[in-house]
Design a protein around this motif. Sequence first.
Motif, PDB file in Angstrom:
ATOM      1  N   SER A 111       0.849  -1.182   0.000  1.00 16.68           N
ATOM      2  CA  SER A 111       0.000   0.000   0.000  1.00 16.68           C
ATOM      3  C   SER A 111       0.895   1.246   0.000  1.00 16.68           C
ATOM      4  O   SER A 111       2.076   1.173   0.360  1.00 16.68           O
ATOM      5  CB  SER A 111      -0.905   0.002   1.235  1.00 16.68           C
ATOM      6  N   PRO A 112       0.359   2.401  -0.394  1.00 15.03           N
ATOM      7  CA  PRO A 112       1.169   3.625  -0.403  1.00 15.03           C
ATOM      8  C   PRO A 112       1.763   3.960   0.969  1.00 15.03           C
ATOM      9  O   PRO A 112       2.885   4.450   1.055  1.00 15.03           O
ATOM     10  CB  PRO A 112       0.185   4.702  -0.854  1.00 15.03           C
ATOM     11  N   GLU A 113       1.019   3.668   2.037  1.00 15.81           N
ATOM     12  CA  GLU A 113       1.529   3.934   3.373  1.00 15.81           C
ATOM     13  C   GLU A 113       2.734   3.041   3.685  1.00 15.81           C
ATOM     14  O   GLU A 113       3.725   3.483   4.256  1.00 15.81           O
ATOM     15  CB  GLU A 113       0.441   3.722   4.435  1.00 15.81           C
ATOM     16  N   GLU A 114       2.623   1.768   3.305  1.00 12.15           N
ATOM     17  CA  GLU A 114       3.728   0.841   3.542  1.00 12.15           C
ATOM     18  C   GLU A 114       4.953   1.214   2.706  1.00 12.15           C
ATOM     19  O   GLU A 114       6.082   1.106   3.166  1.00 12.15           O
ATOM     20  CB  GLU A 114       3.289  -0.580   3.223  1.00 12.15           C
TER      21      GLU A 114
ATOM     22  N   ALA B 221       5.748   4.267   1.727  1.00  9.22           N
ATOM     23  CA  ALA B 221       6.326   5.461   2.335  1.00  9.22           C
ATOM     24  C   ALA B 221       7.138   5.089   3.574  1.00  9.22           C
ATOM     25  O   ALA B 221       8.236   5.615   3.791  1.00  9.22           O
ATOM     26  CB  ALA B 221       5.224   6.458   2.692  1.00  9.22           C
ATOM     27  N   LEU B 222       6.614   4.184   4.375  1.00 11.40           N
ATOM     28  CA  LEU B 222       7.322   3.740   5.571  1.00 11.40           C
ATOM     29  C   LEU B 222       8.625   3.020   5.202  1.00 11.40           C
ATOM     30  O   LEU B 222       9.668   3.246   5.820  1.00 11.40           O
ATOM     31  CB  LEU B 222       6.431   2.821   6.406  1.00 11.40           C
TER      32      LEU B 222
END
Length: 71
Positions: free
Chosen positions: A48-51, A53-54
């Motif tokens: 996912s985009p959040e993963e 970015a992390l």
Amino acid sequence: MSIIYVLIPIAIIIVAVAVVIFFWAVRSNQFEDLDRQGYSILFDDDLSPEEKALAEERKRVQQQKEHHDGD
């Protein structure tokens, strides 16, 4: 015996070329990330985009840490 006079310069040239190629590879960071290809088979690319970015943040922090450890 005369073949030695040909083989020794050829061997020296081959070794010199190999050394130049090795130092070029080191300077162009060819050996920086040796683990990525081995781990790529273990992880999915559909993060996912959040993963993503992390993961990028962790990578940046790790690079900064390695850079500061080298100083």
